[in-house]
Scaffold this active site. Structure first.
Site, PDB file in Angstrom:
ATOM      1  N   GLN A  56      -0.689   8.629  -3.939  1.00 39.95           N
ATOM      2  CA  GLN A  56       0.518   8.144  -3.250  1.00 39.95           C
ATOM      3  C   GLN A  56       1.929   8.345  -3.823  1.00 39.95           C
ATOM      4  OE1 GLN A  56       0.381   3.907  -3.071  1.00 39.95           O
ATOM      5  NE2 GLN A  56       2.396   3.712  -2.157  1.00 39.95           N
ATOM      6  N   GLU A  85      -4.993  -3.644  -1.666  1.00 37.60           N
ATOM      7  CA  GLU A  85      -3.847  -4.496  -1.392  1.00 37.60           C
ATOM      8  C   GLU A  85      -4.140  -5.635  -0.294  1.00 37.60           C
ATOM      9  OE1 GLU A  85      -1.103  -1.468   0.457  1.00 37.60           O
ATOM     10  OE2 GLU A  85      -0.046  -1.116  -1.399  1.00 37.60           O
ATOM     11  N   ARG A 101      11.055   3.488  -8.503  1.00 33.32           N
ATOM     12  CA  ARG A 101      12.426   3.745  -8.840  1.00 33.32           C
ATOM     13  C   ARG A 101      13.237   2.712  -9.522  1.00 33.32           C
ATOM     14  NH1 ARG A 101      10.796   3.879  -3.449  1.00 33.32           N
ATOM     15  NH2 ARG A 101      11.656   1.682  -3.350  1.00 33.32           N
ATOM     16  N   HIS A 130       6.645  -7.950  -3.283  1.00 36.47           N
ATOM     17  CA  HIS A 130       6.028  -6.638  -3.420  1.00 36.47           C
ATOM     18  C   HIS A 130       6.909  -5.359  -3.209  1.00 36.47           C
ATOM     19  CE1 HIS A 130       2.716  -3.655  -3.144  1.00 36.47           C
ATOM     20  NE2 HIS A 130       3.427  -3.170  -1.785  1.00 36.47           N
ATOM     21  N   ASP A 144      -5.956  -3.140   2.225  1.00 37.16           N
ATOM     22  CA  ASP A 144      -5.430  -1.587   2.270  1.00 37.16           C
ATOM     23  C   ASP A 144      -5.672  -0.783   1.225  1.00 37.16           C
ATOM     24  OD1 ASP A 144      -4.249   0.424   3.388  1.00 37.16           O
ATOM     25  OD2 ASP A 144      -1.990  -0.370   3.020  1.00 37.16           O
ATOM     26  N   ASP A 171       0.974  -0.321   9.398  1.00 37.73           N
ATOM     27  CA  ASP A 171       0.984  -1.130   8.285  1.00 37.73           C
ATOM     28  C   ASP A 171       2.760  -1.513   7.953  1.00 37.73           C
ATOM     29  OD1 ASP A 171       0.046  -2.652   6.172  1.00 37.73           O
ATOM     30  OD2 ASP A 171      -0.004  -0.908   4.905  1.00 37.73           O
ATOM     31  N   TYR A 196       4.418  10.670  -1.350  1.00 41.55           N
ATOM     32  CA  TYR A 196       4.916   9.903  -0.435  1.00 41.55           C
ATOM     33  C   TYR A 196       6.562   9.985   0.021  1.00 41.55           C
ATOM     34  CZ  TYR A 196       8.016   7.041  -3.540  1.00 41.55           C
ATOM     35  OH  TYR A 196       9.000   6.670  -4.335  1.00 41.55           O
ATOM     36  N   TYR A 228       5.402  -3.608   5.466  1.00 44.89           N
ATOM     37  CA  TYR A 228       5.913  -3.885   4.100  1.00 44.89           C
ATOM     38  C   TYR A 228       6.707  -4.774   3.873  1.00 44.89           C
ATOM     39  CZ  TYR A 228       7.138  -0.968  -0.300  1.00 44.89           C
ATOM     40  OH  TYR A 228       7.498  -0.796  -1.489  1.00 44.89           O
ATOM     41  N   GLU A 256      -3.768  -8.196   2.141  1.00 48.12           N
ATOM     42  CA  GLU A 256      -2.926  -8.072   3.394  1.00 48.12           C
ATOM     43  C   GLU A 256      -3.484  -8.929   4.520  1.00 48.12           C
ATOM     44  OE1 GLU A 256      -1.219  -4.646   4.828  1.00 48.12           O
ATOM     45  OE2 GLU A 256      -1.418  -3.645   2.865  1.00 48.12           O
TER      46      GLU A 256
HETATM   47 CA    CA Z   1      -0.354  -1.473   2.831  1.00 46.15          CA
END
Ligand code: CA
Length: 412
Positions: A234, A193, A137, A128, A227, A121, A238, A123, A195
């Site tokens: 998460q 998600e 963050r 996004h 997804d 996968d 993560y 990104y 995609e």
């Molecule tokens: Ca994804």
């Protein structure tokens, strides 16, 4: 092209499309199939009727529970099959064998089109990555490597499921707000998600990177990909190694693989990339695709509401760049490998490809047609994703991928 078969003008499965999937006929035979309008062509029966020549060889190739052997023969072979089908559909009168070869789509069951080998996968949507970065963050949304390389992680192939498969709400470790110790609970932040994923059709050798100019020769076609993500799980897990149990409980794919050949008329220019990527990621020409995407939520017993409309052309990194980067260290790919784009978000707040972004981390609930609101998915919700490319009368669509949320089964 004009065909003797009536095809609704708004059908995703026009004569220009002819994607490939796996069907089970009413007699229970599994094999390759090609949707056309409200019908599906049974490729085993077509091969047996001699449509492609070399009868036995083609029957053996298509009478399989997956498309892996077929796609491994390469894009030129698939092109020949599609062209032969177009020719057959354009014969001046109804061919004699048509009733043996065609089924109404409602008469067949569809199955997973490929046995997925490895799944990666990416990104690759700047919007996004920036949106999620702002929430996770706030002081440092886009990390410095993002504009230099297509970020990705290795996912899990075993939990890739077909359109229509119900999705069980997962449980896991969650850190409650303000707490320093996690609890074990069902996710309260279940998300989708949006995609697009590409299917590898041509092998590469271990130790031999795929040059970016050759990347598209290794791509057989595209699928819609959801997804499913548990944001609270998460968020806690993560750092430092990336997504794990918040992602690998399920990903859903659409049943028909739309070939890159069918999508050729919809190539488009991608976004300007600044800074200029390193040499191995540079490619002239247009390698993005203009594919409209939308997501709907349908609550249990309620009407459907479209919550997002976006387009694959917003992706910052192209599929060719993703594949060139994936293999630049010598990592090899095999037919049936699946590589997803990452959530596709556009520039406006109605074009974000996840609830995390649409409802901004729970701060801005979105309204549905039945009067209810959502920050994340509820049990009984069905998520439906659709995609199509259209220019004038030329329409090439993906159909849909949907899944309904089932309540969690807790171990305690
Ligand atoms: Ca994804």
């Amino acid at each position: 092209m004009t065909t003797w078969l009536p095809i609704p003008a708004d059908s995703d499965f026009s004569i220009y499309n002819l994607p490939f999937g796996i069907i089970e006929t009413p007699s229970g035979r599994m094999g390759a199939g090609v949707p056309i309008g409200d019908y599906v062509i049974d490729l085993v029966a077509a091969a047996d009727a001699g449509l492609f020549g070399a009868r036995r060889r083609h029957v053996q190739l298509f009478e399989q529970p997956t498309l892996n052997n077929f796609i491994a023969l390469g894009n030129d072979f698939a092109k020949r099959i599609r062209r032969r089908l177009q020719q057959w559909l354009c014969e001046s009168k109804l061919p004699k064998n048509s009733t043996d070869i065609l089924y109404e789509r409602s008469q067949v069951r569809v199955h997973l089109p490929i046995q997925v080998g490895d799944y990666t996968d990416f990104y690759s949507s700047l919007e996004h990555a920036t949106n999620v970065g702002k929430m996770f963050r706030p002081d440092n949304p886009l990390l410095p490597n993002w504009r230099w390389l297509p970020i990705g992680y290795h996912g899990r192939a075993s939990s890739i499921v077909l359109d229509g498969t119900p999705i069980r709400r997962p449980c896991g470790q969650i850190l409650p707000k303000g707490s320093e110790t996690p609890i074990f609970a069902a996710t309260q932040q279940l998300d989708f998600e949006l995609e697009i994923a590409f299917v590898i059709g041509k092998e590469s050798r271990l130790g031999h990177p795929i040059p970016i100019e050759q990347a598209e020769e290794h791509i057989f076609g595209l699928l819609l990909f959801n997804d499913w993500s548990a944001r609270d799980i998460q968020r806690w897990e993560y750092v430092p190694l990336g997504p794990f149990l918040g992602k690998n409980f399920a990903s859903s794919i659409s049943p028909w693989i739309v070939t890159l050949e069918a999508l050729k008329p919809f190539r488009t220019r991608g976004p300007v990339q600044r800074p200029t990527p390193l040499e191995y990621l540079r490619l002239r020409g247009w390698h993005h695709y203009d594919i409209a995407l939308e997501v709907s939520i349908r609550p249990k017993d309620g009407p459907e509401t479209v919550v997002c409309r976006t387009n694959t052309r917003y992706l910052y990194w192209s599929m060719a760049q993703q594949l060139a980067h994936h293999t630049i260290n010598g990592c090899n790919v095999r037919p049936g490998d699946l590589m997803a784009s990452g959530t596709i978000s556009g520039p406006t707040s109605d074009s974000f490809g996840s609830l995390l972004e649409l409802a901004w981390g729970g701060q801005k609930p979105i309204s549905l047609a039945d009067g209810s609101t959502r920050t994340f998915l509820l049990d009984g919700d069905t998520v439906i994703m659709r995609a199509y490319a259209q220019r004038g009368h030329l329409r090439v669509g993906f159909g849909q991928v949907c899944g309904t949320i089932l309540p969690a089964i807790k171990g305690d």
